[in-house]
Design a protein around this motif. Structure first.
Motif, PDB file in Angstrom:
ATOM      1  N   ALA A   1      -3.845 -40.939  16.101  1.00  0.00           N
ATOM      2  CA  ALA A   1      -4.689 -42.121  15.954  1.00  0.00           C
ATOM      3  C   ALA A   1      -6.165 -41.747  16.008  1.00  0.00           C
ATOM      4  N   PHE A   2      -6.536 -40.821  16.897  1.00  0.00           N
ATOM      5  CA  PHE A   2      -7.925 -40.382  16.979  1.00  0.00           C
ATOM      6  C   PHE A   2      -8.359 -39.689  15.696  1.00  0.00           C
ATOM      7  N   VAL A   3      -7.517 -38.837  15.144  1.00  0.00           N
ATOM      8  CA  VAL A   3      -7.861 -38.132  13.902  1.00  0.00           C
ATOM      9  C   VAL A   3      -8.047 -39.128  12.768  1.00  0.00           C
ATOM     10  N   VAL A   4      -7.159 -40.086  12.652  1.00  0.00           N
ATOM     11  CA  VAL A   4      -7.285 -41.098  11.596  1.00  0.00           C
ATOM     12  C   VAL A   4      -8.564 -41.898  11.785  1.00  0.00           C
ATOM     13  N   PHE A   5      -8.861 -42.301  12.999  1.00  0.00           N
ATOM     14  CA  PHE A   5     -10.090 -43.046  13.287  1.00  0.00           C
ATOM     15  C   PHE A   5     -11.317 -42.216  12.931  1.00  0.00           C
ATOM     16  N   TYR A   6     -11.324 -40.941  13.293  1.00  0.00           N
ATOM     17  CA  TYR A   6     -12.462 -40.063  13.010  1.00  0.00           C
ATOM     18  C   TYR A   6     -12.656 -39.888  11.509  1.00  0.00           C
ATOM     19  N   VAL A   7     -11.570 -39.711  10.775  1.00  0.00           N
ATOM     20  CA  VAL A   7     -11.665 -39.526   9.329  1.00  0.00           C
ATOM     21  C   VAL A   7     -12.203 -40.794   8.665  1.00  0.00           C
ATOM     22  N   ILE A   8     -11.782 -41.940   9.146  1.00  0.00           N
ATOM     23  CA  ILE A   8     -12.257 -43.201   8.567  1.00  0.00           C
ATOM     24  C   ILE A   8     -13.731 -43.427   8.892  1.00  0.00           C
ATOM     25  N   GLN A   9     -14.137 -43.111  10.113  1.00  0.00           N
ATOM     26  CA  GLN A   9     -15.513 -43.361  10.538  1.00  0.00           C
ATOM     27  C   GLN A   9     -16.508 -42.354   9.969  1.00  0.00           C
ATOM     28  N   LYS A  10     -16.124 -41.094   9.857  1.00  0.00           N
ATOM     29  CA  LYS A  10     -17.035 -40.036   9.418  1.00  0.00           C
ATOM     30  C   LYS A  10     -16.345 -39.115   8.416  1.00  0.00           C
ATOM     31  N   PRO A  11     -16.161 -39.581   7.183  1.00  0.00           N
ATOM     32  CA  PRO A  11     -15.434 -38.751   6.214  1.00  0.00           C
ATOM     33  C   PRO A  11     -16.174 -37.467   5.828  1.00  0.00           C
ATOM     34  N   GLU A  12     -17.511 -37.505   5.784  1.00  0.00           N
ATOM     35  CA  GLU A  12     -18.256 -36.295   5.413  1.00  0.00           C
ATOM     36  C   GLU A  12     -18.106 -35.216   6.488  1.00  0.00           C
ATOM     37  N   ALA A  13     -18.231 -35.621   7.739  1.00  0.00           N
ATOM     38  CA  ALA A  13     -18.075 -34.662   8.836  1.00  0.00           C
ATOM     39  C   ALA A  13     -16.654 -34.110   8.871  1.00  0.00           C
ATOM     40  N   SER A  14     -15.684 -34.951   8.582  1.00  0.00           N
ATOM     41  CA  SER A  14     -14.289 -34.498   8.554  1.00  0.00           C
ATOM     42  C   SER A  14     -14.081 -33.474   7.447  1.00  0.00           C
ATOM     43  N   ALA A  15     -14.668 -33.743   6.283  1.00  0.00           N
ATOM     44  CA  ALA A  15     -14.538 -32.811   5.164  1.00  0.00           C
ATOM     45  C   ALA A  15     -15.203 -31.476   5.491  1.00  0.00           C
ATOM     46  N   ASP A  16     -16.361 -31.517   6.130  1.00  0.00           N
ATOM     47  CA  ASP A  16     -17.041 -30.282   6.518  1.00  0.00           C
ATOM     48  C   ASP A  16     -16.209 -29.485   7.520  1.00  0.00           C
ATOM     49  N   MET A  17     -15.566 -30.195   8.453  1.00  0.00           N
ATOM     50  CA  MET A  17     -14.738 -29.523   9.447  1.00  0.00           C
ATOM     51  C   MET A  17     -13.538 -28.842   8.786  1.00  0.00           C
ATOM     52  N   VAL A  18     -12.899 -29.532   7.852  1.00  0.00           N
ATOM     53  CA  VAL A  18     -11.755 -28.952   7.151  1.00  0.00           C
ATOM     54  C   VAL A  18     -12.194 -27.764   6.309  1.00  0.00           C
TER      55      VAL A  18
END
Length: 52
Positions: free
Chosen positions: A13-30
């Motif tokens: 749930a936290f990962v999904v919430f983080y991806v929805i809230q900050k997609p650019e940061a999530s993409a950079d992390m991946v």
């Protein structure tokens, strides 16, 4: 309910919430994780190649 199962669902749930809230940061992390894995694989391949 099993504590491990609850913790896994909370993490998902936290990962999904983080991806929805900050997609650019999530993409950079991946992207950085992928580059790190690629670098590690390259280093391992070079090491194994030097053994032969």
């Amino acid at each position: 309910m099993n504590v491990k199962k609850v913790l896994v669902w909370l993490a998902v749930a936290f990962v999904v919430f983080y991806v929805i809230q900050k997609p650019e940061a999530s993409a950079d992390m991946v992207k950085s994780a992928g580059e790190a894995l690629g670098s590690a694989a390259s280093s391992i391949a070079a090491f194994v190649g030097s053994l032969v």
